[in-house]
Scaffold this motif. Structure first.
Motif, short mmCIF file in Angstrom:
data_model
loop_
_atom_site.label_atom_id
_atom_site.label_comp_id
_atom_site.label_asym_id
_atom_site.label_seq_id
_atom_site.Cartn_x
_atom_site.Cartn_y
_atom_site.Cartn_z
N ASP A 1 31.34 85.13 12.32
CA ASP A 1 31.30 84.52 10.99
C ASP A 1 32.24 85.29 10.06
O ASP A 1 31.96 86.43 9.70
CB ASP A 1 29.86 84.55 10.46
CG ASP A 1 29.75 83.97 9.05
OD1 ASP A 1 30.68 83.27 8.63
OD2 ASP A 1 28.73 84.23 8.38
N ILE A 2 33.37 84.68 9.72
CA ILE A 2 34.37 85.34 8.87
C ILE A 2 33.79 85.70 7.50
O ILE A 2 34.08 86.76 6.95
CB ILE A 2 35.62 84.44 8.69
CG1 ILE A 2 36.24 84.13 10.05
CG2 ILE A 2 36.63 85.14 7.78
CD1 ILE A 2 36.67 85.36 10.82
N LYS A 3 32.95 84.82 6.96
CA LYS A 3 32.32 85.10 5.67
C LYS A 3 31.45 86.35 5.76
O LYS A 3 31.42 87.17 4.84
CB LYS A 3 31.48 83.91 5.21
CG LYS A 3 32.28 82.73 4.69
CD LYS A 3 31.35 81.66 4.14
CE LYS A 3 32.13 80.50 3.54
NZ LYS A 3 31.22 79.46 3.00
N GLY A 4 30.72 86.47 6.86
CA GLY A 4 29.86 87.64 7.04
C GLY A 4 30.66 88.93 7.04
O GLY A 4 30.23 89.94 6.48
N ILE A 5 31.84 88.89 7.67
CA ILE A 5 32.71 90.08 7.71
C ILE A 5 33.23 90.38 6.30
O ILE A 5 33.22 91.53 5.85
CB ILE A 5 33.89 89.86 8.67
CG1 ILE A 5 33.38 89.72 10.11
CG2 ILE A 5 34.89 91.01 8.56
CD1 ILE A 5 34.45 89.39 11.12
N LYS A 6 33.69 89.34 5.61
CA LYS A 6 34.23 89.50 4.26
C LYS A 6 33.18 90.07 3.31
O LYS A 6 33.43 91.05 2.59
CB LYS A 6 34.72 88.15 3.74
CG LYS A 6 35.21 88.17 2.29
CD LYS A 6 35.58 86.77 1.83
CE LYS A 6 35.94 86.76 0.35
NZ LYS A 6 36.26 85.37 -0.11
N TYR A 7 31.99 89.48 3.32
CA TYR A 7 30.92 89.94 2.43
C TYR A 7 30.45 91.34 2.81
O TYR A 7 30.12 92.16 1.95
CB TYR A 7 29.76 88.96 2.44
CG TYR A 7 30.12 87.57 1.95
CD1 TYR A 7 31.16 87.38 1.05
CD2 TYR A 7 29.41 86.45 2.40
CE1 TYR A 7 31.48 86.11 0.60
CE2 TYR A 7 29.73 85.17 1.95
CZ TYR A 7 30.77 85.00 1.06
OH TYR A 7 31.09 83.75 0.62
N PHE B 1 23.46 89.10 10.66
CA PHE B 1 23.77 90.15 11.63
C PHE B 1 25.20 90.64 11.46
O PHE B 1 25.48 91.84 11.52
CB PHE B 1 23.55 89.64 13.06
CG PHE B 1 22.11 89.48 13.43
CD1 PHE B 1 21.37 90.56 13.90
CD2 PHE B 1 21.49 88.25 13.31
CE1 PHE B 1 20.03 90.42 14.24
CE2 PHE B 1 20.15 88.10 13.66
CZ PHE B 1 19.43 89.18 14.12
N ILE B 2 26.13 89.70 11.24
CA ILE B 2 27.53 90.05 11.05
C ILE B 2 27.72 90.85 9.76
O ILE B 2 28.41 91.87 9.73
CB ILE B 2 28.41 88.78 10.99
CG1 ILE B 2 28.40 88.06 12.34
CG2 ILE B 2 29.83 89.13 10.57
CD1 ILE B 2 29.15 88.79 13.41
N MET B 3 27.08 90.39 8.71
CA MET B 3 27.21 91.06 7.41
C MET B 3 26.68 92.49 7.46
O MET B 3 27.36 93.43 7.01
CB MET B 3 26.48 90.26 6.33
CG MET B 3 26.51 90.91 4.95
SD MET B 3 25.70 89.87 3.69
CE MET B 3 25.19 91.11 2.51
N VAL B 4 25.49 92.68 8.00
CA VAL B 4 24.88 94.02 8.03
C VAL B 4 25.67 94.95 8.94
O VAL B 4 25.91 96.11 8.60
CB VAL B 4 23.41 93.93 8.48
CG1 VAL B 4 22.83 95.33 8.66
CG2 VAL B 4 22.59 93.16 7.46
N THR B 5 26.09 94.45 10.10
CA THR B 5 26.88 95.27 11.02
C THR B 5 28.18 95.71 10.38
O THR B 5 28.59 96.87 10.50
CB THR B 5 27.19 94.48 12.32
OG1 THR B 5 25.97 94.07 12.94
CG2 THR B 5 27.97 95.35 13.30
N THR B 6 28.84 94.79 9.68
CA THR B 6 30.10 95.12 8.98
C THR B 6 29.87 96.18 7.91
O THR B 6 30.68 97.10 7.75
CB THR B 6 30.71 93.86 8.34
OG1 THR B 6 30.91 92.86 9.33
CG2 THR B 6 32.06 94.18 7.70
N GLU B 7 28.77 96.06 7.18
CA GLU B 7 28.43 97.06 6.16
C GLU B 7 28.38 98.46 6.78
O GLU B 7 28.96 99.42 6.25
CB GLU B 7 27.07 96.76 5.53
CG GLU B 7 27.02 95.59 4.58
CD GLU B 7 25.61 95.37 4.08
OE1 GLU B 7 24.99 96.35 3.61
OE2 GLU B 7 25.12 94.22 4.14
N PHE B 8 27.67 98.57 7.89
CA PHE B 8 27.50 99.87 8.55
C PHE B 8 28.85 100.42 9.03
O PHE B 8 29.12 101.62 8.88
CB PHE B 8 26.54 99.75 9.73
CG PHE B 8 25.11 99.44 9.34
CD1 PHE B 8 24.71 99.49 8.02
CD2 PHE B 8 24.18 99.10 10.31
CE1 PHE B 8 23.39 99.21 7.66
CE2 PHE B 8 22.87 98.82 9.97
CZ PHE B 8 22.47 98.88 8.64
#
Length: 299
Positions: free
Chosen positions: A64-70, A176-183
């Motif tokens: 999810d590209i949005k998840g990565i961006k956010y 899942f994508i958003m939280v993983t990217t945050e970390f």
């Protein structure tokens, strides 16, 4: 439409998160006696990122590209929040850092209004005021102007933006994508800063480091942040910030009972005032929803 049961469940989950975070202040403060700030953060979030990737593989079907961006955006604020908070632990008591960081409850309602022009309910403001007064009492009425206190205050702003943006973005992407990217963002930025400011990312492998990184990477990072992000789908950012003021309360008592830090009867009373503020917000939310529903039925 979010049901009242979902909102209450989310609020209870945030209580658990706040208690878990409060427990980690003392171990992190002890680990900082032998390890650098960014070294600690790098290993904490590296381990958390690996665990989150392994967990995510089971649930994610496409990127999810949005998840990565956010996640990139929220991750930057999360990094500054953690870096400033961890630095502050070098210059003042863990309980003091926790208490001042808790002022995020005051900042969130006004930032929500300034950024999204959202009208905040009266009971939310009232709960925030009670929590702020409780935090002031917990600090024994003396916040001071030392470096540790200043870093903690700026940290509170960073966390306020993290809470607001996470609450806004989590409803628009794959969690899942958003939280993983945050970390991953926090781990990468911590690695860079460890090399620049501390000369190495290699830790001193003493018991304090192993204990602090172990408990923070698993419970206080993977578990706590994932639960926080899910909960924010069902409750407001203002209430999230308010409930998370339980973090300094638990940190204060952990510091008192296990870290030989002193809490007066007056400070304990401050903790009670914070709980009152949370109850005002929770009960106020319930009654507001009840009144709204009655009006709808009359129509």
């Amino acid at each position: 439409m979010i049901s009242k049961k979902q909102e209450i469940t989310a609020d209870f989950a945030l209580v658990i998160v706040a208690l878990v975070w409060g427990v980690t202040f003392l171990p992190m403060a002890k680990a900082l006696q032998t390890n650098g700030v960014f070294t600690l953060l790098f290993w904490r979030f590296l381990i958390a990122s690996i665990l989150m990737v392994l967990i995510s593989l089971k649930f994610i079907k496409k990127i999810d590209i949005k998840g990565i961006k956010y996640g990139l955006i929220v991750g930057v604020f999360l990094f500054f929040g953690f870096a400033l908070q961890t630095f502050a632990l070098k210059y003042t008591l863990s309980s003091t850092v926790a208490f001042i960081t808790g002022l995020v409850v005051v900042f969130v309602p006004f930032l929500m209004w300034a950024i999204f022009k959202l009208n905040i309910k009266f009971h939310s403001y009232l709960g925030a005021i009670f929590a702020a007064v409780g935090l002031y009492i917990l600090c024994d009425g003396d916040l001071g102007f030392g470096l540790g206190e200043l870093l903690s205050l700026v940290c509170a702003f960073a966390y306020a933006f993290e809470i607001i943006l996470a609450g806004y973005y989590v409803k628009k992407c794959e969690i899942f994508i958003m939280v993983t990217t945050e970390f991953i963002v926090v781990a990468v930025l911590s690695f860079i800063c460890a090399i620049i400011f501390e000369g190495s990312y290699l830790p001193v492998l003493d018991s304090a480091f192993i204990w602090a990184v172990g408990i923070t990477a698993t419970f206080a990072t993977v578990f706590a942040f994932f639960v926080q992000n899910i909960a924010q789908r069902y409750t407001s950012s203002v209430k999230t910030a308010l409930i998370l003021t339980l973090e300094p309360v638990s940190a204060g008592f952990i510091g008192y009972y296990f870290g030989a830090e002193i809490l007066s009867t007056w400070q304990i009373f401050g903790a009670f005032i914070i709980l009152v503020g949370i109850l005002i917000s929770e009960i106020g939310s319930y009654f507001f929803e009840t009144i709204v529903n009655k009006k709808r039925l009359k129509r």
